[in-house]
Motif scaffolding. Structure first.
Motif, PDB file in Angstrom:
ATOM      1  N   THR A 422      -1.811  -1.995   9.850  1.00 29.79           N
ATOM      2  CA  THR A 422      -3.124  -1.343   9.879  1.00 29.79           C
ATOM      3  C   THR A 422      -3.129  -0.125   8.978  1.00 29.79           C
ATOM      4  O   THR A 422      -4.068   0.091   8.192  1.00 29.79           O
ATOM      5  CB  THR A 422      -3.476  -0.932  11.324  1.00 29.79           C
ATOM      6  OG1 THR A 422      -3.517  -2.102  12.142  1.00 29.79           O
ATOM      7  CG2 THR A 422      -4.821  -0.225  11.379  1.00 29.79           C
ATOM      8  N   ILE A 423      -2.077   0.686   9.060  1.00 27.10           N
ATOM      9  CA  ILE A 423      -1.992   1.903   8.243  1.00 27.10           C
ATOM     10  C   ILE A 423      -1.844   1.547   6.768  1.00 27.10           C
ATOM     11  O   ILE A 423      -2.465   2.166   5.896  1.00 27.10           O
ATOM     12  CB  ILE A 423      -0.810   2.770   8.724  1.00 27.10           C
ATOM     13  CG1 ILE A 423      -1.089   3.276  10.151  1.00 27.10           C
ATOM     14  CG2 ILE A 423      -0.561   3.937   7.784  1.00 27.10           C
ATOM     15  CD1 ILE A 423       0.103   3.898  10.837  1.00 27.10           C
ATOM     16  N   ILE A 424      -1.038   0.527   6.474  1.00 28.69           N
ATOM     17  CA  ILE A 424      -0.840   0.105   5.080  1.00 28.69           C
ATOM     18  C   ILE A 424      -2.151  -0.358   4.459  1.00 28.69           C
ATOM     19  O   ILE A 424      -2.490   0.030   3.323  1.00 28.69           O
ATOM     20  CB  ILE A 424       0.224  -1.017   5.023  1.00 28.69           C
ATOM     21  CG1 ILE A 424       1.611  -0.456   5.326  1.00 28.69           C
ATOM     22  CG2 ILE A 424       0.220  -1.699   3.652  1.00 28.69           C
ATOM     23  CD1 ILE A 424       2.659  -1.522   5.578  1.00 28.69           C
ATOM     24  N   GLU A 425      -2.894  -1.168   5.187  1.00 30.43           N
ATOM     25  CA  GLU A 425      -4.158  -1.690   4.661  1.00 30.43           C
ATOM     26  C   GLU A 425      -5.175  -0.575   4.450  1.00 30.43           C
ATOM     27  O   GLU A 425      -5.870  -0.532   3.430  1.00 30.43           O
ATOM     28  CB  GLU A 425      -4.730  -2.738   5.630  1.00 30.43           C
ATOM     29  CG  GLU A 425      -3.897  -3.997   5.759  1.00 30.43           C
ATOM     30  CD  GLU A 425      -3.848  -4.794   4.467  1.00 30.43           C
ATOM     31  OE1 GLU A 425      -4.754  -4.624   3.608  1.00 30.43           O
ATOM     32  OE2 GLU A 425      -2.905  -5.591   4.295  1.00 30.43           O
ATOM     33  N   ARG A 426      -5.252   0.345   5.417  1.00 27.20           N
ATOM     34  CA  ARG A 426      -6.254   1.410   5.317  1.00 27.20           C
ATOM     35  C   ARG A 426      -5.947   2.378   4.187  1.00 27.20           C
ATOM     36  O   ARG A 426      -6.841   2.845   3.488  1.00 27.20           O
ATOM     37  CB  ARG A 426      -6.325   2.171   6.649  1.00 27.20           C
ATOM     38  CG  ARG A 426      -7.426   3.242   6.639  1.00 27.20           C
ATOM     39  CD  ARG A 426      -7.563   3.990   7.939  1.00 27.20           C
ATOM     40  NE  ARG A 426      -6.384   4.783   8.238  1.00 27.20           N
ATOM     41  CZ  ARG A 426      -5.575   4.570   9.276  1.00 27.20           C
ATOM     42  NH1 ARG A 426      -5.831   3.579  10.109  1.00 27.20           N
ATOM     43  NH2 ARG A 426      -4.526   5.329   9.481  1.00 27.20           N
ATOM     44  N   GLU A 427      -4.659   2.678   3.961  1.00 21.67           N
ATOM     45  CA  GLU A 427      -4.293   3.705   2.988  1.00 21.67           C
ATOM     46  C   GLU A 427      -3.760   3.123   1.681  1.00 21.67           C
ATOM     47  O   GLU A 427      -3.335   3.876   0.800  1.00 21.67           O
ATOM     48  CB  GLU A 427      -3.266   4.657   3.611  1.00 21.67           C
ATOM     49  CG  GLU A 427      -3.798   5.334   4.878  1.00 21.67           C
ATOM     50  CD  GLU A 427      -2.883   6.443   5.370  1.00 21.67           C
ATOM     51  OE1 GLU A 427      -1.981   6.856   4.601  1.00 21.67           O
ATOM     52  OE2 GLU A 427      -3.089   6.904   6.503  1.00 21.67           O
ATOM     53  N   GLY A 428      -3.791   1.806   1.572  1.00 22.81           N
ATOM     54  CA  GLY A 428      -3.352   1.176   0.330  1.00 22.81           C
ATOM     55  C   GLY A 428      -1.904   1.463  -0.008  1.00 22.81           C
ATOM     56  O   GLY A 428      -1.580   1.832  -1.146  1.00 22.81           O
ATOM     57  N   LEU A 429      -1.033   1.287   0.971  1.00 24.15           N
ATOM     58  CA  LEU A 429       0.371   1.675   0.804  1.00 24.15           C
ATOM     59  C   LEU A 429       1.296   0.494   0.535  1.00 24.15           C
ATOM     60  O   LEU A 429       2.494   0.592   0.731  1.00 24.15           O
ATOM     61  CB  LEU A 429       0.847   2.407   2.070  1.00 24.15           C
ATOM     62  CG  LEU A 429       0.135   3.723   2.382  1.00 24.15           C
ATOM     63  CD1 LEU A 429       0.650   4.298   3.694  1.00 24.15           C
ATOM     64  CD2 LEU A 429       0.325   4.730   1.259  1.00 24.15           C
ATOM     65  N   ARG A 430       0.747  -0.598   0.044  1.00 23.76           N
ATOM     66  CA  ARG A 430       1.611  -1.768  -0.181  1.00 23.76           C
ATOM     67  C   ARG A 430       2.621  -1.493  -1.288  1.00 23.76           C
ATOM     68  O   ARG A 430       2.346  -0.768  -2.233  1.00 23.76           O
ATOM     69  CB  ARG A 430       0.771  -2.983  -0.555  1.00 23.76           C
ATOM     70  CG  ARG A 430       0.038  -3.570   0.642  1.00 23.76           C
ATOM     71  CD  ARG A 430      -0.392  -4.995   0.395  1.00 23.76           C
ATOM     72  NE  ARG A 430      -0.929  -5.586   1.613  1.00 23.76           N
ATOM     73  CZ  ARG A 430      -0.184  -6.095   2.566  1.00 23.76           C
ATOM     74  NH1 ARG A 430       1.125  -6.101   2.439  1.00 23.76           N
ATOM     75  NH2 ARG A 430      -0.732  -6.620   3.652  1.00 23.76           N
ATOM     76  N   GLN A 431       3.770  -2.115  -1.141  1.00 21.95           N
ATOM     77  CA  GLN A 431       4.832  -1.938  -2.121  1.00 21.95           C
ATOM     78  C   GLN A 431       4.420  -2.531  -3.471  1.00 21.95           C
ATOM     79  O   GLN A 431       3.836  -3.611  -3.533  1.00 21.95           O
ATOM     80  CB  GLN A 431       6.104  -2.606  -1.620  1.00 21.95           C
ATOM     81  CG  GLN A 431       7.279  -2.474  -2.576  1.00 21.95           C
ATOM     82  CD  GLN A 431       8.593  -2.805  -1.899  1.00 21.95           C
ATOM     83  OE1 GLN A 431       9.178  -1.984  -1.228  1.00 21.95           O
ATOM     84  NE2 GLN A 431       9.051  -4.039  -2.073  1.00 21.95           N
ATOM     85  N   ILE A 432       4.735  -1.799  -4.521  1.00 24.16           N
ATOM     86  CA  ILE A 432       4.439  -2.267  -5.884  1.00 24.16           C
ATOM     87  C   ILE A 432       5.621  -3.111  -6.365  1.00 24.16           C
ATOM     88  O   ILE A 432       6.719  -2.596  -6.578  1.00 24.16           O
ATOM     89  CB  ILE A 432       4.202  -1.083  -6.836  1.00 24.16           C
ATOM     90  CG1 ILE A 432       3.046  -0.216  -6.324  1.00 24.16           C
ATOM     91  CG2 ILE A 432       3.948  -1.567  -8.252  1.00 24.16           C
ATOM     92  CD1 ILE A 432       2.880   1.094  -7.088  1.00 24.16           C
ATOM     93  N   SER A 433       5.388  -4.397  -6.525  1.00 27.11           N
ATOM     94  CA  SER A 433       6.445  -5.305  -6.980  1.00 27.11           C
ATOM     95  C   SER A 433       6.048  -6.007  -8.272  1.00 27.11           C
ATOM     96  O   SER A 433       6.675  -6.993  -8.666  1.00 27.11           O
ATOM     97  CB  SER A 433       6.768  -6.338  -5.887  1.00 27.11           C
ATOM     98  OG  SER A 433       7.284  -5.708  -4.739  1.00 27.11           O
ATOM     99  N   ASP A 434       4.998  -5.502  -8.913  1.00 23.53           N
ATOM    100  CA  ASP A 434       4.546  -6.061 -10.184  1.00 23.53           C
ATOM    101  C   ASP A 434       5.394  -5.466 -11.307  1.00 23.53           C
ATOM    102  O   ASP A 434       5.366  -4.255 -11.551  1.00 23.53           O
ATOM    103  CB  ASP A 434       3.069  -5.744 -10.401  1.00 23.53           C
ATOM    104  CG  ASP A 434       2.574  -6.271 -11.734  1.00 23.53           C
ATOM    105  OD1 ASP A 434       2.568  -7.498 -11.916  1.00 23.53           O
ATOM    106  OD2 ASP A 434       2.230  -5.430 -12.585  1.00 23.53           O
ATOM    107  N   ALA A 435       6.161  -6.323 -12.014  1.00 23.58           N
ATOM    108  CA  ALA A 435       7.099  -5.849 -13.033  1.00 23.58           C
ATOM    109  C   ALA A 435       6.387  -5.126 -14.167  1.00 23.58           C
ATOM    110  O   ALA A 435       6.888  -4.119 -14.705  1.00 23.58           O
ATOM    111  CB  ALA A 435       7.913  -7.032 -13.575  1.00 23.58           C
ATOM    112  N   GLU A 436       5.211  -5.618 -14.564  1.00 27.43           N
ATOM    113  CA  GLU A 436       4.482  -4.995 -15.676  1.00 27.43           C
ATOM    114  C   GLU A 436       4.051  -3.574 -15.312  1.00 27.43           C
ATOM    115  O   GLU A 436       4.205  -2.637 -16.115  1.00 27.43           O
ATOM    116  CB  GLU A 436       3.263  -5.846 -16.029  1.00 27.43           C
ATOM    117  CG  GLU A 436       2.551  -5.370 -17.285  1.00 27.43           C
ATOM    118  CD  GLU A 436       1.392  -6.289 -17.667  1.00 27.43           C
ATOM    119  OE1 GLU A 436       0.478  -5.807 -18.352  1.00 27.43           O
ATOM    120  OE2 GLU A 436       1.423  -7.476 -17.272  1.00 27.43           O
ATOM    121  N   THR A 437       3.523  -3.394 -14.111  1.00 26.33           N
ATOM    122  CA  THR A 437       3.083  -2.068 -13.675  1.00 26.33           C
ATOM    123  C   THR A 437       4.265  -1.111 -13.603  1.00 26.33           C
ATOM    124  O   THR A 437       4.198   0.031 -14.087  1.00 26.33           O
ATOM    125  CB  THR A 437       2.413  -2.157 -12.289  1.00 26.33           C
ATOM    126  OG1 THR A 437       1.306  -3.049 -12.368  1.00 26.33           O
ATOM    127  CG2 THR A 437       1.943  -0.792 -11.816  1.00 26.33           C
TER     128      THR A 437
END
Length: 493
Positions: A422-437
């Motif tokens: 719930t906290i991750i979705e609300r605050e946009g805290l997902r892990q960045i696993s995109d190699a290009e980014t």
């Protein structure tokens, strides 16, 4: 307090002697009513209000045995590996005069106790030791004499009889303990076992757990016992240890100076850290024991005993061994996670819901217990449920969030009671696993730190940690740390 004991005799002299210690522990049973009447056992009632003709010892009042008290006592005895006495146990009158004992005698058990010949295992300095339990017997409590707190306490003693008739078990150990540390470990394990089988809260501040110690010393290697003293007023674990250390040193000092130990009862004074003589020690014949004429012998038949045995929970020692075997925990971790039944239950629920029980154990022992302690809360008051903690751990294990990001999410879970997702979705805290980014962010970090790039390429491999930290900072801890490390190594050659 330790300096008081060590001042009595040099350590090298103390080392030539061995202590012999046995404990007599009184445990108040968690019944709603007293052992021989229907008066409540509630703590904190106005003085002399939880009383009736039976607990006041008025003429013609007859005791009736509380069945729940018997079942709790049997549970305690089974948990201590005792044998229930056959064909029956028997109550006896223990006669003595004291103002807070209106009957003039205590109803206890003497030569035919409820249970005998048990043991309890302790762990001290990494070594296991079995301490024998001589007996477990039922008895009623006396009242309480109040020597201070009133205007005329200098002239009068007040008496509160609310405790009269409160159900107790007395647990008498064999003289198998050889140090204050062993006695401390025994009492701690005993308390834990009583709490696990839910026969007592063992709250020392309310008098639910009280301890007297029998202590003697002898030269190392000698088999015969020395003259013992009984030390009373040990109403905390810390006081037990301090009192025993002092009394052992005092007895050694007396013997070394050519004196003789007197068999007596002594009181521990926590203000001075010393034990002081109270009275000569009584013997059994001084109490004029005889069978209680108003109570029948107590028979525990096989069917009743098996019903009680079937209701027994898993005991702390069994649970610790299973945690090590089932979840791969270290023995120390298993010790911590079984400190209370509620804590072990919390861990088990979280472990069952998670893919990584060992990681769950680390979170429970570290972040969760630390946060609860800071707030003065118990595990039963945790705003984070076991299932929510398991979900947080699995998000880390599954690579959806980093451990660093989890450390930021967890306090928000504590504050709101919300799940990690719930906290991750609300605050946009997902892990960045995109190699290009991540590659773009790493390029920026390397460009901003040319000196560190030069150091790394010159052989300073430890600088890698600096780069990882800078990337994590730039992404608010959301970067996938494994991917960051991989990309950095590729870019730095």
């Amino acid at each position: 307090m330790a300096s008081t004991a060590s001042a009595l005799v040099p350590p090298e002299v103390l080392a030539r002697y061995e202590a012999v210690i046995g404990l007599e522990v009184h445990v108040q049973l968690a019944t709603r009513t007293k052992i021989f009447c229907a008066c409540p056992t509630s703590f904190g009632a106005p003085p002399n209000t939880n009383v009736c003709p039976v607990c006041l010892g008025l003429p013609g009042a007859l005791p009736v045995l509380n069945r729940q008290a018997v079942e709790m006592a049997v549970k305690a005895a089974l948990a201590l590996n005792c044998t229930i006495r056959r064909p029956y146990s028997q109550f006896a009158r223990k006669n003595y005069f004291y103002p807070d004992l209106p009957k003039g005698y205590q109803i206890s058990q003497y030569d035919k106790p409820l249970a005998e010949h048990g043991w309890l295992e302790i762990l001290v300095d990494g070594k296991r030791k079995r301490i024998g339990v001589t007996r477990v017997h039922l008895e009623d409590d006396a009242g309480k004499s109040l020597h201070e707190g009133f205007r005329d306490s200098d002239r009068f003693t007040y008496v509160d009889l609310n405790r009269c008739g409160t159900p107790l078990i007395e647990i008498v150990s064999e003289p198998d303990m050889r140090s204050a540390d062993e006695a401390y470990a025994y009492l701690n394990e005993l308390k834990l076992v009583m709490q696990y089988v839910e026969v007592s809260s063992c709250d020392m501040e309310k008098g639910h757990l009280r301890c007297d110690a029998n202590v003697s010393v002898r030269p190392r290697g000698r088999q015969t016992f020395g003259t013992k003293t009984e030390v009373k007023n040990l109403n905390s674990f810390r006081f037990l240890k301090q009192a025993l250390e002092y009394e052992i040193a005092r007895q050694v000092a007396v013997i070394e100076s050519g004196g003789v130990i007197t068999q007596e009862t002594r009181l521990y004074n926590p203000d001075t850290g010393e034990t002081v003589g109270m009275r000569t020690k009584e013997h059994a014949h001084d109490y004029r024991y005889f069978p209680e004429p108003d109570l029948l012998p107590l028979r525990i038949n096989d069917a009743w005993l098996e019903r009680i045995r079937a209701s027994m929970p898993e005991l702390p020692a069994q649970k610790r061994a299973r945690f090590v075997e089932q979840y791969g925990l270290r023995e120390y971790d298993a010790q911590v996670l079984t400190l209370t039944r509620a804590l072990s239950d919390y861990f088990e629920r979280a472990a069952a819901a998670s893919r990584d029980p060992r990681a769950v154990a680390n979170w429970v022992m570290g972040d969760l217990l630390g946060a609860l302690k800071a707030e003065g809360k118990e595990i039963t008051e945790s705003p984070v449920s076991p299932e929510q903690l398991a979900e947080l751990v699995d998000l880390i294990v599954g690579g959806e969030i980093s451990g660093k990001l989890a450390k930021e999410i967890f306090p928000k879970m504590l504050a709101t009671g919300e799940s990690a997702r719930t906290i991750i979705e609300r605050e946009g805290l997902r892990q960045i696993s995109d190699a290009e980014t991540l590659s773009r962010i790493i390029d920026e970090v390397l460009a901003a730190n040319p000196k560190q790039v030069e150091l790394y390429r010159g052989g300073k491999a430890g600088v890698m940690g600096f780069f990882v930290g800078q990337v994590m900072k730039a992404t608010r801890g959301q970067a996938n740390p494994q991917l960051v490390n991989q990309l950095l190594k590729e870019k730095l050659g």
